[in-house]
Design an enzyme around this catalytic site. Structure first.
Site, PDB file in Angstrom:
ATOM      1  CG  HIS A   1      57.817  40.978  13.539  1.00 46.19           C
ATOM      2  ND1 HIS A   1      56.571  40.689  14.039  1.00 46.19           N
ATOM      3  CD2 HIS A   1      57.616  41.876  12.543  1.00 46.19           C
ATOM      4  CE1 HIS A   1      55.646  41.371  13.372  1.00 46.19           C
ATOM      5  NE2 HIS A   1      56.259  42.098  12.448  1.00 46.19           N
ATOM      6  CD  GLU A   2      60.420  43.708  10.449  1.00 48.41           C
ATOM      7  OE1 GLU A   2      59.963  43.445   9.319  1.00 48.41           O
ATOM      8  OE2 GLU A   2      59.823  44.441  11.272  1.00 48.41           O
TER       9      GLU A   2
ATOM     10  CG  HIS B   1      57.023  40.836   7.690  1.00 48.60           C
ATOM     11  ND1 HIS B   1      55.705  40.699   7.350  1.00 48.60           N
ATOM     12  CD2 HIS B   1      57.037  41.637   8.792  1.00 48.60           C
ATOM     13  CE1 HIS B   1      54.939  41.373   8.213  1.00 48.60           C
ATOM     14  NE2 HIS B   1      55.735  41.952   9.112  1.00 48.60           N
TER      15      HIS B   1
ATOM     16  CD  GLU C   1      52.132  42.211  11.444  1.00 51.34           C
ATOM     17  OE1 GLU C   1      52.596  42.659  10.375  1.00 51.34           O
ATOM     18  OE2 GLU C   1      52.624  42.464  12.557  1.00 51.34           O
TER      19      GLU C   1
END
Lengths: 493, 493
Positions: A261-262, A265, A291
């Site tokens: 997930h990160e 980003h 997001e």
């Protein structure tokens, strides 16, 4: 020097100070020992004051007037538009209100850290009343300046251009099919069996595994790092992106997907246009688009069959001595697609997550617009939880309306970004698949074609386009929640 | 608010920005990936400009005039004196000179990084001429403002109050006995045999060992950290001290004692008076006193029999699988007290180190005072090396006058601090032993009495006293090199 050049130079200066703030903020969360907190807080507060001063210098107003008379070429119109947007956002509110908000927010948040555990709505409500009142004032000032409704004016801070009218339509649509789909999936999964991780998973090995996955996702280690913090985040600056995770010795599943997930980003930040570095037009388009990138990595790519297979293989090679059955593809897939109705948003799965967001959206919208009172919130929360997830939060404030940090210091308008991001991500994937053989790319272990599409269509655009223009440019249409529904049905139903 | 209060508040602001500079500087050396360098350099330069602006604001002059009329109580006279000292140091030089120095220094240092390896004195000399010329200008301006000689004015930046006259006396004294002592010790050690580390020493284990030693030395981990960097240093801020080391898989001896050294610096910082935090009066007294603390830890305590025994035990327990003979007390002691005449200052042992410093002191003193030309340096270096250490550096610039970074960007006046620190440390130990049973404390593993003495006499004083007052208060007399000689004779002869 032209007025636009002066503005650019001034905002480069601001960006330099923001750089220091980002690095010291990352340090405070991931490196700083507890005893360093007081001096650091003072230093960071001093820096905020300085940045605010730079952002509100009187001559900027003249420079904007002048610059708007210039004939601008290439990206400069967009550069000026985003400069002005950031400047306006920072100059709309009277100093007194900002200070009152900071004070009331800190007080409410600080007390909330204890009150939440004690289920103390009475205590919380007293502090929160002031936070809500001041946020309503802020919203009204923003509304007066922009011609938007109060809540739309708050939304605009996080999602420029997104309005209540379209959110209502999007989320009302979701409400027509989501609760039923959740029930259907839970029924389907009821009889499934799977193995959960047990025993110890060495954190050094978890980190090595995380780094391996980041390499697969082409995180640029010449421009970033992986570290640890209590609350995982993506920070730093585009030239030096700092992502964090939290390891639990008892399982690796959460941390591993958290890193995916990160990394989403991070790659957005690393892929922002270098020619516009230090200018608002070179920054990420919105919280929702940000997001969308993390969720593209986590949900679209990260939970695809081919990627789950990679994760299962890598984890199996990392954690020898555990049962190979744990790392079987089927088992991994079940671990990462389990659906459950539960109280807590941050622990929610992909399918139930939108319900948590829509509930919050509907409440904060009405609260900021003055249609409900802050004391109405617990009852509304309970009734909506029952409606969307079949759970009652009556008298359960801890796991009800007091669970999130956002509202404690007045971050109203942020929650929709989470689900907007999930919707954008699904739409991007659908569009990408028209020209890219995504599954083969993932299966091959060379995901370059996927990242090239994201870079060309999203990352390299920074904030040059509006969100609608960006999404239309990438997918041929503006946001359409059908892709999200189709994605969820295809994965879970 | 009184003028002094205004000054205090202004310097607290400066201190807040310096805090950010210290943390981001530490980050750049220990955490930042290479690709982050350009944006970081810009941000740090912006911050330097801002701090310089704050330091040179015109109203400060009036505040100092006013404050000097106030009747001051308690520590306030010292607080004002140190505020003024720091302010004067930052306001003496014309902006143009500072910029020219920065430019010439960067250019010379950058080229030096290649030229040193290529033994390219001709190339280096061309850039260095400008650095020396500008430093001479700086020294003259400082001399005019203070009534000191040019070199004393440069010394004053690092060692307030220390003068050439006393350095000449101290170092001339050392020269009467050091070369002979070195020869004697080398002759004595010639027949000694010992085992050097060989094989692999896992860096994670080296770190664990380092942390264990830091605990023994009561490093406050609530206010600091241990990390890695290419060049070990002690950075951060007193509330959050960041020390670094560099691990070599092939041996642990250097890194281990390096950590002891940096912990000495760190405990000084951690022990500075908290009531004066953010004010110059609350900072370390001088570079020499700072070095006295690191050398007190490294040389006075760290190489004492009882401490060597601790290190040998800890290392033996850490690195199982190596021969126990390596970790025998006798062997450890020999490893840590080996004396050798060699070219490189940073690798020098305790006994030959002063020779390296005195050589540099004598050359830079004459250079800054205009008594020699920069082109005379290689020949002088060679002749002094022959005189003090019996080594010729003729045509060997790499390991001669081009070995240090200090002079490349004009840090003239710094070198004496190293040997002053060693002398202060020896004198502090002699004084401490009058009231503290140092050897028993070290042997017991509870060094509290030692640290209490240092805290009471050195750390807690910050810059409230002059160096002479500080040393006299702690030891009953001002600096006396006899203690240093006695210490070296007792350990090595």
């Amino acid at each position: 020097m032209s007025a636009l050049e002066k503005l650019k130079s001034h905002f480069q200066t601001i960006s330099n100070f923001s750089h220091l703030s980002a690095i010291c903020g990352w340090d405070a969360a991931s490196m700083m020992p507890a005893g360093g907190n007081e001096a650091r807080s003072n230093a960071m507060a001093e820096l905020s004051v300085h940045i605010h001063k730079l952002m509100t210098q009187p001559q900027l107003s003249d420079w904007f007037d002048e610059a708007e008379q210039q004939s601008l070429q290439g990206d400069d119109s967009a550069v000026l538009r985003e400069l002005k947007r950031q400047w306006q956002q920072n100059n709309l509110l009277p100093e007194k209100l900002v200070q009152a908000q900071s004070l009331a927010g800190s007080k409410c948040e600080h007390a909330w850290r204890t009150q939440r555990g004690e289920n103390d709505w009475q205590g919380f409500e007293k502090n929160w009343a002031e936070v809500v009142k001041l946020s309503q004032e802020e919203a009204q000032i923003r509304a007066n300046a922009t011609g938007l409704t109060p809540y739309d004016a708050m939304l605009d801070k996080f999602e420029p251009g997104t309005k209540t009218a379209s959110l209502n339509q999007l989320f009302d649509n979701v409400k027509t099919w989501l609760p039923e789909l959740i029930d259907e999936v839970i029924e389907k999964q009821r009889t499934e069996t799977f193995i959960e991780p047990s025993g110890k998973f060495d954190t050094a090995q978890q980190k090595a595994l995380g780094l391996e996955v980041m390499k697969l996702l082409k995180f640029d280690f010449n421009h970033g790092r992986l570290d640890e913090s209590v609350h995982p985040f993506c920070g730093g600056v585009p030239s030096d992106v700092r992502i964090t995770t939290r390891y639990d010795e008892n399982e690796f599943v959460q941390s591993l997907m958290g890193i995916v997930h990160e990394t989403g980003h991070a790659r957005y930040e690393q892929g922002l246009p270098k020619s516009l570095a230090g200018l608002p037009a070179g920054e990420a388009r919105s919280m929702g688009i940000h997001e969308s990138q993390s969720l593209f990595f986590e949900m679209q790519v990260g939970r695809s069959d081919a990627f789950i297979q990679h994760l299962a293989n890598m984890a199996g090679n990392t954690f020898k001595g555990h049962s190979p059955d744990l790392f079987a593809f089927d088992n991994f897939q079940k671990l990462y697609t389990r659906v459950k109705k539960d109280f807590i948003r941050v622990d929610a799965d992909e399918l139930t997550y939108p319900a948590h967001v829509i509930l919050r959206y509907e409440i904060e919208r009405d609260l900021i617009n003055g249609d409900i009172k802050h004391t109405d919130v617990p009852e509304l929360w309970d009734s909506k939880m029952q409606q969307y997830l079949g759970l009652s939060t009556k008298d359960n404030f801890t796991n009800g309306c007091m669970q999130d940090i956002h509202w404690t210091d007045g971050a109203f308008g942020y929650f929709p970004s989470y689900t907007l991001g999930a919707m954008y991500a699904a739409q991007f994937m659908a569009a990408m698949k028209e020209t890219v053989d995504v599954d083969s790319a993932v299966a091959s272990g060379d995901l370059t074609a996927i990242f090239n599409w994201l870079s060309d269509n999203i990352w390299s655009k920074g904030s040059l386009l509006s969100t609608d223009e960006l999404v239309k440019g990438a997918t041929g249409e503006t946001l359409n929640a059908d892709y999200f529904q189709a994605h969820l049905r295809s994965r879970y139903a």
